[in-house]
Design a protein around this motif. Structure first.
Motif, PDB file in Angstrom:
ATOM      1  N   VAL A  66     -38.121 -41.933   3.944  1.00 37.16           N
ATOM      2  CA  VAL A  66     -38.268 -40.878   4.812  1.00 37.16           C
ATOM      3  C   VAL A  66     -38.063 -40.962   6.226  1.00 37.16           C
ATOM      4  O   VAL A  66     -37.886 -42.152   6.699  1.00 37.16           O
ATOM      5  CB  VAL A  66     -39.885 -40.538   4.613  1.00 37.16           C
ATOM      6  CG1 VAL A  66     -40.343 -39.871   3.296  1.00 37.16           C
ATOM      7  CG2 VAL A  66     -40.546 -41.575   5.327  1.00 37.16           C
ATOM      8  N   SER A  67     -37.826 -39.932   6.913  1.00 34.00           N
ATOM      9  CA  SER A  67     -37.590 -40.128   8.372  1.00 34.00           C
ATOM     10  C   SER A  67     -38.988 -39.769   9.036  1.00 34.00           C
ATOM     11  O   SER A  67     -38.854 -39.929  10.490  1.00 34.00           O
ATOM     12  CB  SER A  67     -36.495 -39.050   8.626  1.00 34.00           C
ATOM     13  OG  SER A  67     -36.821 -37.742   8.383  1.00 34.00           O
ATOM     14  N   ILE A  77     -40.790 -45.998   3.286  1.00 34.54           N
ATOM     15  CA  ILE A  77     -40.055 -46.750   4.164  1.00 34.54           C
ATOM     16  C   ILE A  77     -39.471 -45.716   5.142  1.00 34.54           C
ATOM     17  O   ILE A  77     -38.912 -44.522   4.792  1.00 34.54           O
ATOM     18  CB  ILE A  77     -38.806 -47.181   3.326  1.00 34.54           C
ATOM     19  CG1 ILE A  77     -39.373 -48.163   2.371  1.00 34.54           C
ATOM     20  CG2 ILE A  77     -37.870 -48.081   4.314  1.00 34.54           C
ATOM     21  CD1 ILE A  77     -38.221 -48.581   1.408  1.00 34.54           C
ATOM     22  N   ILE A  78     -40.018 -45.824   6.324  1.00 34.96           N
ATOM     23  CA  ILE A  78     -39.763 -44.839   7.495  1.00 34.96           C
ATOM     24  C   ILE A  78     -38.611 -45.130   8.358  1.00 34.96           C
ATOM     25  O   ILE A  78     -38.489 -46.356   8.687  1.00 34.96           O
ATOM     26  CB  ILE A  78     -41.026 -44.540   8.369  1.00 34.96           C
ATOM     27  CG1 ILE A  78     -42.062 -44.246   7.573  1.00 34.96           C
ATOM     28  CG2 ILE A  78     -40.590 -43.617   9.655  1.00 34.96           C
ATOM     29  CD1 ILE A  78     -43.433 -44.296   8.155  1.00 34.96           C
ATOM     30  N   VAL A  79     -37.704 -44.554   8.198  1.00 31.63           N
ATOM     31  CA  VAL A  79     -36.360 -44.945   9.060  1.00 31.63           C
ATOM     32  C   VAL A  79     -35.970 -43.770   9.922  1.00 31.63           C
ATOM     33  O   VAL A  79     -36.446 -42.476   9.899  1.00 31.63           O
ATOM     34  CB  VAL A  79     -35.110 -45.064   7.968  1.00 31.63           C
ATOM     35  CG1 VAL A  79     -35.268 -46.074   7.017  1.00 31.63           C
ATOM     36  CG2 VAL A  79     -34.953 -43.728   7.043  1.00 31.63           C
ATOM     37  N   ALA A  80     -35.045 -43.788  10.718  1.00 23.81           N
ATOM     38  CA  ALA A  80     -34.515 -42.855  11.711  1.00 23.81           C
ATOM     39  C   ALA A  80     -33.698 -41.841  10.935  1.00 23.81           C
ATOM     40  O   ALA A  80     -33.737 -40.629  11.397  1.00 23.81           O
ATOM     41  CB  ALA A  80     -33.568 -43.604  12.856  1.00 23.81           C
ATOM     42  N   ASP A  81     -32.877 -42.241  10.148  1.00 20.74           N
ATOM     43  CA  ASP A  81     -32.022 -41.334   9.456  1.00 20.74           C
ATOM     44  C   ASP A  81     -31.799 -41.790   7.734  1.00 20.74           C
ATOM     45  O   ASP A  81     -31.298 -42.865   7.667  1.00 20.74           O
ATOM     46  CB  ASP A  81     -30.513 -41.617  10.100  1.00 20.74           C
ATOM     47  CG  ASP A  81     -29.540 -40.510   9.494  1.00 20.74           C
ATOM     48  OD1 ASP A  81     -29.434 -40.388   8.358  1.00 20.74           O
ATOM     49  OD2 ASP A  81     -28.758 -39.816  10.381  1.00 20.74           O
ATOM     50  N   THR A  82     -32.202 -40.954   6.919  1.00 26.36           N
ATOM     51  CA  THR A  82     -32.263 -41.266   5.570  1.00 26.36           C
ATOM     52  C   THR A  82     -30.814 -41.564   4.962  1.00 26.36           C
ATOM     53  O   THR A  82     -30.722 -42.423   4.129  1.00 26.36           O
ATOM     54  CB  THR A  82     -32.920 -40.318   4.628  1.00 26.36           C
ATOM     55  OG1 THR A  82     -32.478 -38.874   4.949  1.00 26.36           O
ATOM     56  CG2 THR A  82     -34.635 -40.321   5.270  1.00 26.36           C
ATOM     57  N   LEU A  83     -29.784 -40.750   5.423  1.00 31.11           N
ATOM     58  CA  LEU A  83     -28.467 -40.892   4.868  1.00 31.11           C
ATOM     59  C   LEU A  83     -28.026 -42.240   5.351  1.00 31.11           C
ATOM     60  O   LEU A  83     -27.296 -42.860   4.699  1.00 31.11           O
ATOM     61  CB  LEU A  83     -27.389 -39.800   5.482  1.00 31.11           C
ATOM     62  CG  LEU A  83     -26.104 -39.986   4.928  1.00 31.11           C
ATOM     63  CD1 LEU A  83     -26.171 -40.290   3.432  1.00 31.11           C
ATOM     64  CD2 LEU A  83     -25.055 -38.850   5.390  1.00 31.11           C
ATOM     65  N   GLU A  84     -28.305 -42.637   6.632  1.00 33.07           N
ATOM     66  CA  GLU A  84     -27.768 -43.968   7.134  1.00 33.07           C
ATOM     67  C   GLU A  84     -28.443 -44.850   6.367  1.00 33.07           C
ATOM     68  O   GLU A  84     -27.841 -45.824   6.060  1.00 33.07           O
ATOM     69  CB  GLU A  84     -27.850 -43.934   8.626  1.00 33.07           C
ATOM     70  CG  GLU A  84     -27.592 -45.346   9.118  1.00 33.07           C
ATOM     71  CD  GLU A  84     -26.197 -45.466   9.149  1.00 33.07           C
ATOM     72  OE1 GLU A  84     -25.677 -47.009   9.179  1.00 33.07           O
ATOM     73  OE2 GLU A  84     -25.139 -44.951   8.899  1.00 33.07           O
ATOM     74  N   ALA A  85     -29.680 -44.762   6.102  1.00 31.08           N
ATOM     75  CA  ALA A  85     -30.678 -45.869   5.526  1.00 31.08           C
ATOM     76  C   ALA A  85     -29.990 -46.094   4.207  1.00 31.08           C
ATOM     77  O   ALA A  85     -29.868 -47.047   3.537  1.00 31.08           O
ATOM     78  CB  ALA A  85     -32.065 -45.533   5.218  1.00 31.08           C
ATOM     79  N   LEU A  86     -29.695 -45.042   3.257  1.00 28.82           N
ATOM     80  CA  LEU A  86     -28.890 -44.724   1.932  1.00 28.82           C
ATOM     81  C   LEU A  86     -27.666 -45.645   2.140  1.00 28.82           C
ATOM     82  O   LEU A  86     -27.238 -46.758   1.176  1.00 28.82           O
ATOM     83  CB  LEU A  86     -28.732 -43.578   1.190  1.00 28.82           C
ATOM     84  CG  LEU A  86     -28.082 -43.492   0.096  1.00 28.82           C
ATOM     85  CD1 LEU A  86     -29.379 -43.959  -0.988  1.00 28.82           C
ATOM     86  CD2 LEU A  86     -27.793 -42.149  -0.232  1.00 28.82           C
TER      87      LEU A  86
END
Length: 441
Positions: A66-67, A77-86
């Motif tokens: 999630v963002s 898992i918290i990230v800045a950008d979910t597409l970039e994380a993928l």
């Protein structure tokens, strides 16, 4: 997929995670969630995956990317950008796999080439990963996540809709080998010209791990200029390294020669010989026997909506509704005309979309192609581009009939299912012409 810890994933994607869970699948669509999946909350133009997080959990997801933290009771898992994380997750996961990766791009023939390769490798008793026609960036990652330590081959289609699409996918997959098939105008509004498209497709070779396992369709001069002396060529012209000749087509498949060696394939349509040649060249390079190659060629199962022959009431339908551009449309029309069938032929076509300034000429080329085949007695088209060309150039309106709405088009087409005719259904993906095959409610 290999079992992964959410803590390891968080490390890969530069995210934070306070709880550990183990996942063995990654999904971006709640409809396909299975127990122990990780659901990635992608944010699109119209849909925000965060809104479906609880549904994903209800369907069995045990963790989320999630963002921003959500009020749900699973590890996040918290990230800045979910597409970039993928994207980061795909790169890191690929590096854990020991499989042999093959990347395929081109205007036509990508899926057929993938299916031929799958048939060949599957009959070697190996595990092959490839899935339908997921040839987008996200589809590439999802295919990667279907692989595990037992997967020996991964075969990836790489479609080109926008600049750098192929480069991005190839940078993640890092293919050991690559094949570039034909060149045709598609999505032209996103590119400067056909040369721009060719350059974008050739970016796959920037990431291939072994240039001796790089092949392209050498009948296109633009490709030749880009490649120079590098890479291996296949095609019909004698200047190719792998020369296709003596192609014969029947209802049972095709026979042809590559460098004077005889081959057969169960696929219909003479154009498939070129796709086979690229596979043959790669297979020979990696040491697969001629017997295994021939065995694989003779047992290919094509992905759906591509040159499927289907009996529909009294008619025989050639369903090729996944996409359309001038080259693939001409291949399909040739097959419709030459297929051994005692009865008239009917072409059912939708507009070819995203051709930009070349659209008028492309639609005219397809209609002119039909004029070569007198046994195609009726042509039913859908869309403003075909309508404009039919009117502007004075095609026989008894033979060439256009509809402006799908509803009127459907009413015109469906009665022909009850006649002894062969019908080609060919259209761009956005028109979804496979709808014509559905039963009336």
């Amino acid at each position: 997929m290999k079992k992964l810890s959410t803590l390891k994933i968080a490390q890969w994607v530069n995210g934070t995670c306070q709880e550990e869970a183990f996942v063995d699948g990654i999904k971006v669509d709640t409809r396909f969630i299975e127990p122990n999946d990780l659901f990635v909350c992608l944010v699109g133009e119209r849909v925000d995956g965060h809104d479906f997080a609880q549904q994903a959990i209800d369907n069995g997801a045990t963790a989320l990317i999630v963002s921003s933290k959500l009020d749900v009771d699973v590890p996040q898992i918290i990230v800045a950008d979910t597409l970039e994380a993928l994207r980061m997750l795909g790169r890191s996961y690929r590096d854990t796999l020991n499989a042999f990766f093959i990347g395929i791009t081109g205007s036509n023939g990508k899926t057929s080439t993938k299916d031929i390769l799958k048939s060949l490798f599957s009959r070697l008793g190996t595990t092959v990963a490839t899935y339908k026609n997921q040839n987008t960036e996200i589809g590439t990652y999802l295919n990667l996540f279907r692989m595990d330590e037992d997967t020996q081959y991964g075969i990836f289609e790489m479609g080109l809709d926008y600049e750098d699409d192929v480069a991005l996918m190839a940078s993640v997959v890092k293919p050991n080998a690559a094949i570039v098939t034909s060149l045709a105008p598609a999505h032209m509004q996103n590119f400067n010209n056909i040369e721009h498209i060719a350059k974008e497709k050739f970016k796959i070779f920037d990431h291939v791990q072994n240039e001796d396992l790089a092949f392209y369709q050498g009948d296109f001069e633009i490709y030749r200029e880009l490649a120079g002396p590098r890479f291996h060529t296949f095609g019909y012209e004698d200047s190719n390294e792998l020369v296709v000749s003596d192609v014969e087509s029947s209802n049972r498949g095709i026979s042809f020669k590559v460098n004077n060696q005889d081959y057969t394939c169960n696929l219909i349509g003479g154009h498939q010989a070129s796709n086979c040649a690229g596979v043959i060249g790669l297979a020979q390079k990696i040491g697969i026997s001629e017997d295994a190659i021939q065995n694989g060629l003779n047992q290919v199962a094509l992905t759906g909506l591509r040159t499927e022959l289907v009996t529909k009431f009294e008619s025989l339908v050639l369903l090729d509704a996944y996409k359309s551009n001038p080259v693939s449309a001409k291949y399909a029309l040739e097959l419709l005309s030459e297929y051994q069938y005692e009865g008239d032929r009917i072409a059912v076509l939708s507009d070819m979309v995203e051709l930009g300034s070349q659209s008028e000429q492309a639609h005219k080329e397809v209609l002119d192609e039909i004029l070569k085949y007198p046994n195609i007695v009726k042509v039913m088209t859908l869309g403003p581009e075909f309508e404009m060309v039919i009117n502007k150039y004075g095609y026989d309106k008894e033979r060439f009939i256009n509809d402006s709405t799908y509803e009127s088009f459907e009413k015109r087409v469906k009665p022909y299912y009850h006649q002894h005719v062969m019908i080609l259904i060919k259209g761009s993906r956005s028109y979804q012409l496979e709808r014509l095959m559905k039963e009336d409610k």
